[in-house]
Motif scaffolding. Structure first.
Motif, PDB file in Angstrom:
ATOM      1  N   LEU A 200      40.881  34.943  49.834  1.00  0.00           N
ATOM      2  CA  LEU A 200      40.891  33.826  48.889  1.00  0.00           C
ATOM      3  C   LEU A 200      39.600  33.027  48.952  1.00  0.00           C
ATOM      4  CD1 LEU A 200      43.941  34.603  48.995  1.00  0.00           C
ATOM      5  CD2 LEU A 200      44.428  32.193  48.599  1.00  0.00           C
TER       6      LEU A 200
ATOM      7  N   PHE B  93      36.424  34.225  46.821  1.00  0.00           N
ATOM      8  CA  PHE B  93      36.262  33.933  45.400  1.00  0.00           C
ATOM      9  C   PHE B  93      35.780  32.511  45.138  1.00  0.00           C
ATOM     10  CE2 PHE B  93      39.373  37.430  45.514  1.00  0.00           C
ATOM     11  CZ  PHE B  93      38.698  38.345  44.721  1.00  0.00           C
TER      12      PHE B  93
ATOM     13  N   LEU C 128      46.517  35.704  44.741  1.00  0.00           N
ATOM     14  CA  LEU C 128      45.398  35.769  43.803  1.00  0.00           C
ATOM     15  C   LEU C 128      45.864  35.651  42.359  1.00  0.00           C
ATOM     16  CD1 LEU C 128      43.199  38.591  45.380  1.00  0.00           C
ATOM     17  CD2 LEU C 128      42.745  36.140  45.341  1.00  0.00           C
TER      18      LEU C 128
ATOM     19  N   ARG D 152      46.790  31.941  41.291  1.00  0.00           N
ATOM     20  CA  ARG D 152      45.767  30.894  41.251  1.00  0.00           C
ATOM     21  C   ARG D 152      45.701  30.233  39.872  1.00  0.00           C
ATOM     22  NH1 ARG D 152      41.021  31.511  44.930  1.00  0.00           N
ATOM     23  NH2 ARG D 152      39.744  30.989  43.126  1.00  0.00           N
TER      24      ARG D 152
ATOM     25  N   MET E 186      43.007  35.873  39.525  1.00  0.00           N
ATOM     26  CA  MET E 186      42.060  36.945  39.762  1.00  0.00           C
ATOM     27  C   MET E 186      42.682  38.279  39.362  1.00  0.00           C
ATOM     28  SD  MET E 186      39.235  35.750  41.012  1.00  0.00           S
ATOM     29  CE  MET E 186      39.250  34.122  40.281  1.00  0.00           C
TER      30      MET E 186
ATOM     31  N   VAL F 110      43.681  42.072  39.762  1.00  0.00           N
ATOM     32  CA  VAL F 110      44.021  42.933  40.894  1.00  0.00           C
ATOM     33  C   VAL F 110      44.097  44.370  40.391  1.00  0.00           C
ATOM     34  CG1 VAL F 110      45.734  43.501  42.643  1.00  0.00           C
ATOM     35  CG2 VAL F 110      45.286  41.102  42.085  1.00  0.00           C
TER      36      VAL F 110
ATOM     37  N   CYS G  63      37.333  40.401  41.233  1.00  0.00           N
ATOM     38  CA  CYS G  63      38.629  41.057  41.329  1.00  0.00           C
ATOM     39  C   CYS G  63      38.873  41.577  42.739  1.00  0.00           C
ATOM     40  CB  CYS G  63      38.711  42.223  40.335  1.00  0.00           C
ATOM     41  SG  CYS G  63      37.606  43.608  40.746  1.00  0.00           S
ATOM     42  N   LEU G  64      40.129  41.945  42.990  1.00  0.00           N
ATOM     43  CA  LEU G  64      40.530  42.608  44.226  1.00  0.00           C
ATOM     44  C   LEU G  64      40.790  44.070  43.895  1.00  0.00           C
ATOM     45  CD1 LEU G  64      41.536  42.647  47.203  1.00  0.00           C
ATOM     46  CD2 LEU G  64      43.793  42.018  46.329  1.00  0.00           C
TER      47      LEU G  64
END
Length: 416
Positions: free
Chosen positions: A217, A220, A258, A261, A265, A267, A297-298
């Motif tokens: 976290l 980002f 994520l 949020r 973000m 994923v 992004c993840l």
């Protein structure tokens, strides 16, 4: 064509399509565009892969099959219910999905200025490459506006529609992007599966949980910090350790944090690199191209040791270390056996620079885990047990993974 030659004009495109699919061909798109240009000489024609019917089904436009138009072709497929539905006790075994392979729609969309625009849209599934894989294309027909040219020339209205539908389709709508069998798909079931994952519910060393949260976290929110130190804004983590000790649950909890949020973000989850028509190079390219497109992004590679094989490693490393910068991408790979992981992944800092070991739990962690399940199952009669039971089970399960401790504890409750 025998009796078919007497069909009315609005049936001719269907006849062309059927004839085309009855013989050898390699490019459906060429055939369909040629037929449409001939059948609608007074309209602008635009072809797109953007799923305009899905866009309409989600309430962004209206799409209705043209009455007395060409025949609609479709197939019906069974989609089994996911485990969430089954475990909820509902008697739902699945549903039937309809996939249109040939159809003509009256289409109405209201643009951002409030103007209602009408289109004629054909949906056609066909073969458009030498690999033999079918795809769906959407052919937009629109009367030309002033100054626009008829024929194979895009209209401004069609471009606006494609832009709106494209932006909408790239966003997550209670879905997770999953790469499987050579393509990206949106998965609602995976999104649903992570909604109950809470980091507070995971029994791990508190310092380790804090560190993981900070690494992911915090990344980002630290773009400017990376820039100040002249460091590329990217990160790689590896979760490793014996199976059943929380790697997957931690991944789910991170995904949920994520996505929850204020500015969610993206994923991306890689399920497999295998695909039928192209090699691993194309898969690796598609995965990282998508990640760069939606970054920050993840990007998750669960069981990364089974994904990055000898046949894949060079292509994978080229995408990680190549000329294109992976700005804003956090990669997390998980593996049960770090020793079996390619040294290029496990021992190269610039690729995966942090490693977290999820080991079998110690006594205190086993005790907390048993107490957690006692609390979670407190509403069930079988779970009304004394405080000595968690302590006893924790004492007897040395060397067990969390998954085995859970199995042993719940089994003991069923016996009581």
């Amino acid at each position: 064509m025998g009796a078919e030659s007497h069909l009315p004009p609005d049936q001719e495109l269907y006849v062309t399509y059927r004839s085309h699919n009855s013989g050898s061909r390699i490019h459906t798109d060429t055939t369909i565009q040629s037929a449409l240009l001939e059948q609608y000489p007074d309209k602008c024609l635009t072809c797109t892969h953007c799923d305009l019917i899905k866009f309409a089904e989600e309430g962004n436009a209206t799409a209705a099959i043209v009455k007395d138009g060409p025949p609609r072709l479709f197939r019906r497929d069974f989609a089994p219910a996911n485990n969430t539905i089954r475990l909820a006790g509902d008697r739902v075994f699945g549903r039937l999905n309809t996939q249109v392979t040939f159809g003509c729609y009256d289409y109405v969309w209201t643009d951002p200025n409030g103007q209602e625009l009408t289109f004629l849209i054909y949906v056609v599934e066909g073969q458009s490459n030498l690999g033999g894989i079918c795809d769906r294309r959407y052919y937009i027909l629109k009367e030309p506006a002033e100054g626009e040219v008829v024929g194979q020339a895009s209209s401004a209205a069609a471009d606006e529609l494609i832009m709106a539908a494209g932006i909408w389709s790239e966003r997550s709508h209670n879905e997770v992007w999953v790469f499987d069998q050579g393509r990206w798909l949106k998965d609602k079931a995976l999104w649903a599966a992570v909604q109950d994952a809470e980091m507070d519910d995971i029994i791990l060393d508190e310092q380790m949980k804090l560190s993981i949260t900070r690494d992911v976290l915090g990344f980002f929110d630290a773009k400017d910090v990376y820039a100040q130190f002249g460091t590329p804004w990217k990160r790689g983590l590896i979760f490793h350790g014996p199976p059943g000790n929380g790697k997957t649950m931690t991944l789910k909890a991170v995904m949920r944090m994520l996505m929850a949020r204020e500015e969610p973000m993206s994923v991306l989850y890689v399920k497999t690199l295998a695909q039928r028509s192209f090699g691993p190079q194309q898969s690796c390219r598609s995965i990282f191209s998508k990640a760069r497109q939606v970054a920050p992004c993840l990007l998750i590679f669960e069981d990364i040791d089974s994904l990055v094989t000898d046949a894949v490693r060079s292509y994978f490393f080229n995408e990680v270390d190549g000329l294109e910068i992976n700005t804003g991408i956090v990669m997390i790979g998980s593996t049960n056996n770090l020793d079996k992981l390619d040294a290029g992944l496990s021992k190269r800092p610039s690729r995966f620079d942090r490693k977290y070991r999820f080991d079998n739990p110690q006594f205190e962690e086993r005790l907390r885990y048993c107490e957690y399940w006692s609390s979670k199952l407190s509403s069930h009669l079988a779970a009304h047990v004394t405080s000595a039971v968690p302590h006893r089970v924790a004492s007897l399960t040395e060397g067990f993974s969390f998954a085995y401790v859970k199995e042993a504890y719940i089994s003991s409750l069923l016996i009581l």
